[in-house]
Design an enzyme around this catalytic site. Structure first.
Site, PDB file in Angstrom:
ATOM      1  N   ALA A  72       0.818  -1.219   0.000  1.00  0.00           N
ATOM      2  CA  ALA A  72       0.000   0.000   0.000  1.00  0.00           C
ATOM      3  C   ALA A  72       0.851   1.268   0.000  1.00  0.00           C
ATOM      4  CB  ALA A  72      -0.938  -0.016   1.208  1.00  0.00           C
ATOM      5  N   THR A  73       1.972   1.253   0.713  1.00  0.00           N
ATOM      6  CA  THR A  73       2.795   2.474   0.766  1.00  0.00           C
ATOM      7  C   THR A  73       3.251   2.871  -0.636  1.00  0.00           C
ATOM      8  OG1 THR A  73       3.531   1.914   2.990  1.00  0.00           O
ATOM      9  CG2 THR A  73       4.856   3.520   1.800  1.00  0.00           C
ATOM     10  N   ASN A 152      -6.578   2.248  10.601  1.00  0.00           N
ATOM     11  CA  ASN A 152      -5.784   1.129  11.119  1.00  0.00           C
ATOM     12  C   ASN A 152      -5.687   1.118  12.644  1.00  0.00           C
ATOM     13  OD1 ASN A 152      -4.323   3.459   9.883  1.00  0.00           O
ATOM     14  ND2 ASN A 152      -2.638   2.709  11.139  1.00  0.00           N
ATOM     15  N   SER A 200      -3.157  -4.133   0.735  1.00  0.00           N
ATOM     16  CA  SER A 200      -1.894  -4.844   0.916  1.00  0.00           C
ATOM     17  C   SER A 200      -2.161  -6.286   1.331  1.00  0.00           C
ATOM     18  CB  SER A 200      -1.145  -4.106   2.033  1.00  0.00           C
ATOM     19  OG  SER A 200       0.165  -4.491   2.092  1.00  0.00           O
ATOM     20  N   HIS A 202      -0.383  -8.441   3.075  1.00  0.00           N
ATOM     21  CA  HIS A 202       0.033  -8.973   4.388  1.00  0.00           C
ATOM     22  C   HIS A 202      -0.968  -8.668   5.502  1.00  0.00           C
ATOM     23  CE1 HIS A 202       1.803  -5.346   6.536  1.00  0.00           C
ATOM     24  NE2 HIS A 202       1.781  -4.867   5.311  1.00  0.00           N
ATOM     25  N   CYS A 322       7.315   6.604  17.015  1.00  0.00           N
ATOM     26  CA  CYS A 322       8.569   7.155  17.516  1.00  0.00           C
ATOM     27  C   CYS A 322       9.130   8.112  16.480  1.00  0.00           C
ATOM     28  CB  CYS A 322       9.543   6.022  17.788  1.00  0.00           C
ATOM     29  SG  CYS A 322      10.863   6.547  18.861  1.00  0.00           S
TER      30      CYS A 322
END
Ligand code: PLP
Length: 390
Positions: A72-73, A152, A200, A202, A322
């Protein structure tokens, strides 16, 4: 205690039947799908054609509207950068939403540096956009609306039919990141006028590093230039030798997706148990339509990072990112006006067809006990109990 995996929105276990279909293309049938002069190449080529058909059939579109990507990215980058470049003459304005996946938001931020104006629609406390505001935000120079099907982190489902219809009426392209939606909800592209869509493999028990991009064939063809230039693969949209095993796995993973009522029963059980047994905890966007497998829960006055490290046998996600060495609160929760303290205290539970009732019950016991332990030693919790903080 054995391992409990409740991080299926991050990635999923491969389905054995998917792996079984992939293996021949990793072992004996290793031909290049573009080498159609010999049998092994033709076998690979036919396997890709079948995978493309499996995806198209499931989504209700034509085979030649499906393009395989690395996920997807990549598809999001291809679409956002590609539309911004190809439609420069029509306009320089894109609309998206503050709670989109970082793949969309980071790419939009890069486009802004190149002079593209981006409107980030706000979401309300239930994670929903205002459809009237969307409509009002579409300008003469708007070239694309990019709004995901399901979030998500929270699982919040956006009204993609209404969004698509607004875009159709206003003659603006609608791109839908359906990475969390495909395989969990039915979607028929014959009925919903989405122009461009991605997902995607996965996330649906397929392999990592492969996904698909749907680009609707219209009388006025949608212009998306190649992000990866090279050979003529994928009609020139994406150069590079075909990743045959992954594409085969993607097709199979999509083919075998089916509704699974059990997942919602277990997710609801998890929420019911935690809400009734843990004081000061709540589910984000509980009043929104949500994916059946997702529950993002705040355990107030606890740091979710500490909660997670105290339960190493349960795989969960905190939704925090992060950045520059500091832990940021989830941008999705921030967009929903959740206070930073509550955002830092939130844990996402995401289930799959492999999640078992016993795992949910064991996870509940573990969370209840660990929250109690952490709070019993916490000065913040003491302040709260003494009525000194909210
Ligand atoms: N969009 C959404 C909504 C996602 O959940 C993800 C995965 O985390 C992505 C995009 C990126 O997907 P991929 O891992 O295929 O690049």
């Amino acid at each position: 205690m054995s391992w409990i995996y409740l991080d299926n929105n991050a990635t999923t276990k491969i389905d054995p039947s998917v792996l079984e279909h992939m293996l021949p293309f990793l072992q004996e049938s290793y031909g290049n799908a573009s080498s159609v002069q010999h049998r092994m190449g033709r076998e690979a080529n036919e396997a890709i054609a079948l995978a493309r058909h499996q995806v198209a059939f499931k989504l209700g579109c034509k085979d030649n509207e499906i393009f395989f990507t690395s996920g997807a990215t990549e598809a999001i980058n291809t679409v956002l950068r590609g539309v911004a470049d190809a439609y420069l003459r029509k306009g320089r304005h894109i609309i998206t939403c503050a709670s989109e996946h970082k793949a969309v938001l980071t790419t939009c931020a890069l486009l802004e540096k190149r002079g593209i104006a981006v409107t980030y629609l706000p979401v309300d406390m239930q994670g929903q956009i205002d459809l009237q505001l969307l409509e009002d935000s579409i300008r003469d120079d708007t070239v694309l609306v990019s709004i995901m099907a399901a979030n998500n982190e929270t699982g919040v489902i956006h009204p993609i039919r209404e969004i698509a219809e607004i875009c159709q009426r206003k003659d603006v392209l609608y791109f839908c990141d359906a990475t969390q939606y495909i395989g969990k909800k039915d979607l028929d592209l014959r009925e919903i006028p989405i122009d461009i869509l991605t997902f995607s493999a996965h996330k649906i028990h397929g392999p990592k590093g492969v996904g698909a991009l749907f680009i609707r064939r219209k009388s006025k063809p949608i212009q998306i230039p190649a992000l990866i230039s090279g050979g003529k693969q994928e009609h020139g949209l994406r150069g590079g030798t075909y990743n045959v095993p992954n594409i085969v796995g993607c097709g199979k993973a999509v083919e075998i997706t089916k509704n699974n009522a059990q997942i919602k029963i277990y997710r609801d059980l998890l929420e019911k148990e935690l809400l009734s047994r843990v004081p000061q905890c709540f589910v984000h966007a509980a009043e929104s339509p949500r994916l059946d497998n997702t529950s993002f829960i705040a355990f107030r006055h606890i740091k979710s990072a500490e909660l997670m490290t105290s339960m190493p046998q349960i795989a969960l996600s905190s939704g925090s990112a992060c950045a520059s060495g500091l832990l940021d609160p989830s941008h999705v929760l921030t967009a929903m006006q959740v206070a930073d303290d509550d955002a830092f205290s939130s844990l996402r539970f995401s289930l799959s067809k492999y999640t078992e009732r016993d795992e949910i019950l064991r996870a509940v016991e573990e969370v209840v006990t660990t929250v109690e332990q952490i709070r019993s030693l916490s000065p913040i919790w003491k302040l709260f109990q003494d009525g000194l903080i909210d």
